[in-house]
Motif scaffolding. Structure first.
Motif, PDB file in Angstrom:
ATOM      1  N   LEU A   1       0.816  -1.213   0.000  1.00  0.00           N
ATOM      2  CA  LEU A   1       0.000   0.000   0.000  1.00  0.00           C
ATOM      3  C   LEU A   1       0.852   1.267   0.000  1.00  0.00           C
ATOM      4  O   LEU A   1       0.356   2.353  -0.272  1.00  0.00           O
ATOM      5  N   THR A   2       2.134   1.131   0.306  1.00  0.00           N
ATOM      6  CA  THR A   2       3.026   2.297   0.291  1.00  0.00           C
ATOM      7  C   THR A   2       3.405   2.699  -1.126  1.00  0.00           C
ATOM      8  O   THR A   2       3.948   3.779  -1.330  1.00  0.00           O
ATOM      9  N   ASN A   3       3.102   1.858  -2.079  1.00  0.00           N
ATOM     10  CA  ASN A   3       3.402   2.137  -3.482  1.00  0.00           C
ATOM     11  C   ASN A   3       2.535   3.302  -3.971  1.00  0.00           C
ATOM     12  O   ASN A   3       1.310   3.213  -3.993  1.00  0.00           O
ATOM     13  N   ASP A   4       3.184   4.395  -4.382  1.00  0.00           N
ATOM     14  CA  ASP A   4       2.452   5.583  -4.840  1.00  0.00           C
ATOM     15  C   ASP A   4       1.726   5.365  -6.153  1.00  0.00           C
ATOM     16  O   ASP A   4       0.837   6.138  -6.507  1.00  0.00           O
ATOM     17  N   ALA A   5       2.075   4.319  -6.888  1.00  0.00           N
ATOM     18  CA  ALA A   5       1.482   4.092  -8.205  1.00  0.00           C
ATOM     19  C   ALA A   5       0.073   3.507  -8.139  1.00  0.00           C
ATOM     20  O   ALA A   5      -0.618   3.474  -9.156  1.00  0.00           O
ATOM     21  N   ILE A   6      -0.359   3.048  -6.973  1.00  0.00           N
ATOM     22  CA  ILE A   6      -1.703   2.469  -6.899  1.00  0.00           C
ATOM     23  C   ILE A   6      -2.695   3.507  -6.389  1.00  0.00           C
ATOM     24  O   ILE A   6      -2.377   4.339  -5.539  1.00  0.00           O
ATOM     25  N   ASP A   7      -3.911   3.438  -6.943  1.00  0.00           N
ATOM     26  CA  ASP A   7      -4.930   4.424  -6.568  1.00  0.00           C
ATOM     27  C   ASP A   7      -5.723   3.959  -5.349  1.00  0.00           C
ATOM     28  O   ASP A   7      -5.524   2.860  -4.828  1.00  0.00           O
ATOM     29  N   VAL A   8      -6.631   4.796  -4.899  1.00  0.00           N
ATOM     30  CA  VAL A   8      -7.400   4.535  -3.682  1.00  0.00           C
ATOM     31  C   VAL A   8      -8.241   3.270  -3.820  1.00  0.00           C
ATOM     32  O   VAL A   8      -8.331   2.470  -2.877  1.00  0.00           O
ATOM     33  N   ASP A   9      -8.849   3.055  -4.969  1.00  0.00           N
ATOM     34  CA  ASP A   9      -9.672   1.860  -5.163  1.00  0.00           C
ATOM     35  C   ASP A   9      -8.825   0.596  -5.047  1.00  0.00           C
ATOM     36  O   ASP A   9      -9.260  -0.398  -4.455  1.00  0.00           O
ATOM     37  N   GLU A  10      -7.615   0.639  -5.605  1.00  0.00           N
ATOM     38  CA  GLU A  10      -6.727  -0.528  -5.525  1.00  0.00           C
ATOM     39  C   GLU A  10      -6.244  -0.735  -4.092  1.00  0.00           C
ATOM     40  O   GLU A  10      -6.108  -1.870  -3.640  1.00  0.00           O
ATOM     41  N   GLU A  11      -6.011   0.356  -3.364  1.00  0.00           N
ATOM     42  CA  GLU A  11      -5.642   0.228  -1.944  1.00  0.00           C
ATOM     43  C   GLU A  11      -6.752  -0.478  -1.176  1.00  0.00           C
ATOM     44  O   GLU A  11      -6.486  -1.387  -0.390  1.00  0.00           O
ATOM     45  N   ASP A  12      -7.997  -0.038  -1.396  1.00  0.00           N
ATOM     46  CA  ASP A  12      -9.144  -0.664  -0.727  1.00  0.00           C
ATOM     47  C   ASP A  12      -9.246  -2.139  -1.093  1.00  0.00           C
ATOM     48  O   ASP A  12      -9.507  -2.981  -0.235  1.00  0.00           O
ATOM     49  N   ARG A  13      -9.046  -2.444  -2.352  1.00  0.00           N
ATOM     50  CA  ARG A  13      -9.118  -3.833  -2.823  1.00  0.00           C
ATOM     51  C   ARG A  13      -8.060  -4.687  -2.113  1.00  0.00           C
ATOM     52  O   ARG A  13      -8.339  -5.784  -1.645  1.00  0.00           O
ATOM     53  N   ARG A  14      -6.841  -4.165  -2.026  1.00  0.00           N
ATOM     54  CA  ARG A  14      -5.762  -4.917  -1.387  1.00  0.00           C
ATOM     55  C   ARG A  14      -5.998  -5.108   0.110  1.00  0.00           C
ATOM     56  O   ARG A  14      -5.696  -6.163   0.657  1.00  0.00           O
ATOM     57  N   ARG A  15      -6.543  -4.092   0.766  1.00  0.00           N
ATOM     58  CA  ARG A  15      -6.885  -4.244   2.184  1.00  0.00           C
ATOM     59  C   ARG A  15      -7.928  -5.350   2.372  1.00  0.00           C
ATOM     60  O   ARG A  15      -7.816  -6.176   3.273  1.00  0.00           O
ATOM     61  N   GLU A  16      -8.950  -5.332   1.526  1.00  0.00           N
ATOM     62  CA  GLU A  16     -10.005  -6.351   1.616  1.00  0.00           C
ATOM     63  C   GLU A  16      -9.439  -7.737   1.322  1.00  0.00           C
ATOM     64  O   GLU A  16      -9.775  -8.705   2.013  1.00  0.00           O
ATOM     65  N   ILE A  17      -8.569  -7.846   0.334  1.00  0.00           N
ATOM     66  CA  ILE A  17      -7.954  -9.142   0.020  1.00  0.00           C
ATOM     67  C   ILE A  17      -7.103  -9.617   1.196  1.00  0.00           C
ATOM     68  O   ILE A  17      -7.127 -10.803   1.545  1.00  0.00           O
ATOM     69  N   ALA A  18      -6.367  -8.720   1.840  1.00  0.00           N
ATOM     70  CA  ALA A  18      -5.542  -9.110   3.000  1.00  0.00           C
ATOM     71  C   ALA A  18      -6.420  -9.660   4.121  1.00  0.00           C
ATOM     72  O   ALA A  18      -6.078 -10.671   4.748  1.00  0.00           O
ATOM     73  N   ARG A  19      -7.555  -9.006   4.375  1.00  0.00           N
ATOM     74  CA  ARG A  19      -8.480  -9.503   5.404  1.00  0.00           C
ATOM     75  C   ARG A  19      -9.036 -10.873   5.010  1.00  0.00           C
ATOM     76  O   ARG A  19      -9.104 -11.791   5.837  1.00  0.00           O
ATOM     77  N   GLU A  20      -9.434 -11.007   3.758  1.00  0.00           N
ATOM     78  CA  GLU A  20      -9.977 -12.285   3.279  1.00  0.00           C
ATOM     79  C   GLU A  20      -8.910 -13.376   3.328  1.00  0.00           C
ATOM     80  O   GLU A  20      -9.195 -14.526   3.673  1.00  0.00           O
ATOM     81  N   TRP A  21      -7.680 -13.029   2.996  1.00  0.00           N
ATOM     82  CA  TRP A  21      -6.562 -13.967   3.033  1.00  0.00           C
ATOM     83  C   TRP A  21      -6.387 -14.517   4.449  1.00  0.00           C
ATOM     84  O   TRP A  21      -6.263 -15.721   4.661  1.00  0.00           O
ATOM     85  N   GLU A  22      -6.385 -13.617   5.451  1.00  0.00           N
ATOM     86  CA  GLU A  22      -6.256 -14.053   6.839  1.00  0.00           C
ATOM     87  C   GLU A  22      -7.415 -14.962   7.239  1.00  0.00           C
ATOM     88  O   GLU A  22      -7.221 -15.978   7.910  1.00  0.00           O
TER      89      GLU A  22
END
Length: 180
Positions: free
Chosen positions: A129-150
């Motif tokens: 998520l520290t990657n400046d190249a990703i937008d807010v929607d992609e950040e949200d998607r990655r957070r949700e995937i991390a929760r689902e992964w756990e």
């Protein structure tokens, strides 16, 4: 669900259960340590009676109490929860083959995420998520995937246990004798 629908459901729950029942339901569904105030609020019951119910649940070994932090928290016996969930899986009518397929699907999804993001864990994914190249929607998607992964990692452990202990978890009417 709208706020009115949520309030309506809560009102129905409060009409059909006692405060003690609601505290027990909330306590058994905890996935992380919570304070008595939080549990009382979720159960829609006052603090002092909630504390009395929580004390009984601790005395019965259903909950654990942690006084080490700034606030006393309560959390379930995660081993007991896992065992009960494994028994529910065993009794659900699914076959061991169906659970094995479910296990394979969960593991495949995790491998897909590892490949897609070139990471090995949910926390490594959060680190992207520290990657400046990703937008807010992609950040949200990655957070949700991390929760689902756990969540899937926990489910893999429980489903795997149910598969490994399939015969042991079978319902029985015969009393189990303790060995001396």
């Amino acid at each position: 669900m709208t706020e009115d629908e949520s309030n309506s459901e809560r009102g129905l729950m409060e009409q059909q259960t006692t405060g003690e029942d609601r505290v027990r339901m909330v306590a058994r569904q905890l996935s992380e340590p919570r304070t008595a105030n939080w549990i009382a609020s979720e159960a829609g019951w006052s603090h002092e009676p909630t504390k009395r119910v929580l004390k009984r649940l601790v005395d019965d070994g259903i909950l654990h109490r942690d006084d080490s932090g700034t606030h006393t928290t309560y959390y379930p016996d995660y081993r007991r929860q896992a065992m009960q969930e494994a028994m529910r899986l065993r009794d659900s009518g699914h076959t061991v083959e169906e659970l094995t397929d479910r296990l394979a699907d969960m593991k495949a999804q995790i491998r897909d995420w590892e490949d897609e993001f070139d990471v090995e864990s949910p926390n490594q994914l959060r680190g992207t998520l520290t990657n400046d190249a990703i937008d807010v929607d992609e950040e949200d998607r990655r957070r949700e995937i991390a929760r689902e992964w756990e969540h899937r990692q926990r489910r893999i452990q429980i489903v795997g246990f149910a598969i490994r202990e399939w015969d042991f978890l079978a319902p029985t009417t015969e009393p189990v004798e303790a060995s001396s």
